[in-house]
Design a protein around this motif. Structure first.
Motif, PDB file in Angstrom:
ATOM      1  N   HIS A 160       0.880  -1.148  -0.030  1.00  0.00           N
ATOM      2  CA  HIS A 160      -0.110  -0.037   0.181  1.00  0.00           C
ATOM      3  C   HIS A 160       0.895   1.372   0.132  1.00  0.00           C
ATOM      4  O   HIS A 160       0.618   2.259  -0.792  1.00  0.00           O
ATOM      5  CB  HIS A 160      -1.044  -0.012   1.393  1.00  0.00           C
ATOM      6  CG  HIS A 160      -1.802  -1.235   1.228  1.00  0.00           C
ATOM      7  ND1 HIS A 160      -2.016  -2.039   2.460  1.00  0.00           N
ATOM      8  CD2 HIS A 160      -2.803  -1.496   0.337  1.00  0.00           C
ATOM      9  CE1 HIS A 160      -2.869  -2.954   2.039  1.00  0.00           C
ATOM     10  NE2 HIS A 160      -3.227  -2.947   0.894  1.00  0.00           N
ATOM     11  N   VAL A 180      -3.459  -8.147 -10.464  1.00  0.00           N
ATOM     12  CA  VAL A 180      -3.716  -6.780  -9.613  1.00  0.00           C
ATOM     13  C   VAL A 180      -2.740  -5.702  -9.942  1.00  0.00           C
ATOM     14  O   VAL A 180      -2.917  -4.519 -10.125  1.00  0.00           O
ATOM     15  CB  VAL A 180      -3.715  -6.830  -7.894  1.00  0.00           C
ATOM     16  CG1 VAL A 180      -4.172  -5.845  -7.361  1.00  0.00           C
ATOM     17  CG2 VAL A 180      -5.044  -7.908  -7.758  1.00  0.00           C
ATOM     18  N   ILE A 209      -7.768  -2.778  -4.872  1.00  0.00           N
ATOM     19  CA  ILE A 209      -7.243  -3.895  -4.044  1.00  0.00           C
ATOM     20  C   ILE A 209      -8.137  -4.392  -3.021  1.00  0.00           C
ATOM     21  O   ILE A 209      -8.154  -5.787  -2.734  1.00  0.00           O
ATOM     22  CB  ILE A 209      -5.976  -3.063  -3.446  1.00  0.00           C
ATOM     23  CG1 ILE A 209      -4.890  -2.669  -4.290  1.00  0.00           C
ATOM     24  CG2 ILE A 209      -5.417  -3.982  -2.371  1.00  0.00           C
ATOM     25  CD1 ILE A 209      -3.825  -1.839  -3.562  1.00  0.00           C
ATOM     26  N   CYS A 210      -9.386  -3.733  -2.581  1.00  0.00           N
ATOM     27  CA  CYS A 210      -9.812  -4.237  -1.352  1.00  0.00           C
ATOM     28  C   CYS A 210     -11.144  -4.760  -1.857  1.00  0.00           C
ATOM     29  O   CYS A 210     -11.862  -5.525  -1.145  1.00  0.00           O
ATOM     30  CB  CYS A 210      -9.998  -3.016  -0.725  1.00  0.00           C
ATOM     31  SG  CYS A 210      -8.433  -2.376   0.074  1.00  0.00           S
TER      32      CYS A 210
END
Lengths: 297, 297
Positions: A68, A136, A195-196
């Motif tokens: 991150h 990703v 990402i989430c």
């Protein structure tokens, strides 16, 4: 600044900074170039974009990890390169940025151009080394290139330069800013969502939040150029008018721009509320903290 | 030019070009920016780097596919951005490139800087959209960023600019060129190897070939600036001496530079022979064709 957001910023800015400096130190072969890149990175930026990204990741209750901070660092590197190039004599010809001499004033134009090129390239270099699922990883790279390339940030800068001294409509002004500053701000939120969360609705509301946040951010910038405190914003006020630039204030007047600002802050709040409903979050989040912080003029 | 290599170039250049133009057309939001990018892409480059990459892929008997042309296109976009920025008044201040006015002479400095930025960004954008295994895709992106960033091409350009008017050693000159032009030439070969072969020995020999090819390429460039035909190379000769630049000719003399050129061509040939042995290739390959082509001064 809300206490929570202030703590969040104070805790995370050093980690973002360390991530940038360490990566550049390791991948640099020219001391002068490294010095010039670091000079602009260290010039007191508020780290708005990387913090927005980290706040989005935190919105999904994810613990912040190395990856991150790498995305956050890449975002700030791209933003900083764009400032170095925008300040060049051939562009906005600015001598001061955040109260300090601009990059080319200290290192000369050639090194300023090259340190911008290097920050841009190294941002992609950093992203390509991230240790996450490679699908990703390329999606994050693709979206960053899209946001900062010839349909995003650079297209907006071209429109801005070609439009100087010409009166444009409010619609065109919004279109220009949605590319010039909006695209990278949206990316900060979108990257967090990529990402989430895979949820379509979630993406929709958070991108709407980001879009309105981006517009409000730009209107505030225009307002500060008229009513801001020079010692706080680190540059002379009145530059937009002197350059005959199209701004929210020049098109809507001071009161009109203040109203538009309040309106977009409210729209951002509403979209955020929808996203919170989906996750059943009752407490204030850092994304609200960012909005509260933005509201202070 | 050997017949085989000539046919190869004539067949593939239009495909490389189409790949670049189509991608930029689709991802562009500003006509003026697109025009400026295309102007430099169309300015008659020899497509040396993309052809070298495609020749490496062909070395492994692989049929050329869309993905390969995308890597080739990205390579040429990076190379072209570096030329646009190198030509700027703050850098080499060149008015002509390949016999045509340089980008900033036609579009102005601001648009020239931005079209360079956009070509750089869109090169990564293009690579991130490639439809291949995502692990290979990020490895290709990582290596491209490394080759063109602050430990590669940009570091070399900084050394070149800071070293003007200062006498340096042959070793320092080689180090500078290994970054400034060598890194991207090596990438062209390395990218082909990454896609086609996992064999350690193969990579070693082909990278040695690329390294010597890169040095020979640079020595030729220096030689042409002294003994070249202006109408063929599209720029005035004698520019290096006028700018007081360190070159192979200034350090080794004309005969010395010619000998060094022949020597590196021979070393490239020897490394290539080793790589061919590993694959039991008896026939001449396109990688020899490129070397033969380079030898013609």
């Amino acid at each position: 600044m809300t206490k929570t957001y202030q703590e969040f910023a104070e805790k995370n800015i050093p980690v973002i900074d360390r991530t940038m400096y360490q990566f550049l130190e390791e991948s640099g072969k020219s001391e002068r170039l490294l010095e010039a890149m670091n000079y602009s990175l260290e010039a007191g930026g508020k780290r708005f974009r990387p913090l927005l990204f980290l706040a989005t990741v935190s919105f999904f209750s994810q613990t912040l990890e190395k990856t991150h901070y790498e995305v956050a660092a890449a975002l700030e590197m791209i933003h900083t390169y764009s400032l170095i190039h925008d300040d060049l004599p051939a562009m906005d010809d600015d001598d001061l940025r955040r109260g300090k001499p601009t990059n080319h004033k200290v290192y000369g134009e050639a090194i300023a151009i090259l340190s911008g090129d290097a920050l841009l390239t190294e941002a992609f270099h950093l992203m390509a080394t991230m240790k996450i699922d490679s699908g990703v990883r390329t999606e994050l790279i693709r979206l960053l290139a899209k946001a900062s390339g010839s349909e995003g940030m650079i297209a907006g800068q071209v429109d801005d330069i070609l439009g100087e001294n010409e009166r444009i409509s409010l619609k065109d002004l919004q279109k220009m800013h949605s590319k010039k500053t909006g695209a990278l701000i949206q990316y900060a939120v979108e990257a967090g969502v990529v990402i989430c969360s895979q949820q379509f609705e979630m993406k929709k509301w958070l991108l709407e939040y980001a879009q309105n946040l981006g517009i409000a951010f730009q209107i505030k910038d225009d307002l500060l150029d008229v009513i801001g405190d020079e010692s706080k914003i680190g540059k002379k006020i009145g530059a937009d008018e002197a350059h005959n630039k199209n701004t929210y204030v020049s098109l809507l007047g001071l009161e009109g721009a203040k109203n538009a600002f309040a309106n977009h802050c409210e729209l951002a709040e509403e979209s955020l509320a929808k996203a919170k409903e989906l996750l059943e979050i009752k407490e204030p989040t850092l994304l609200e903290g960012i909005l509260e912080e933005l509201k202070v003029i």
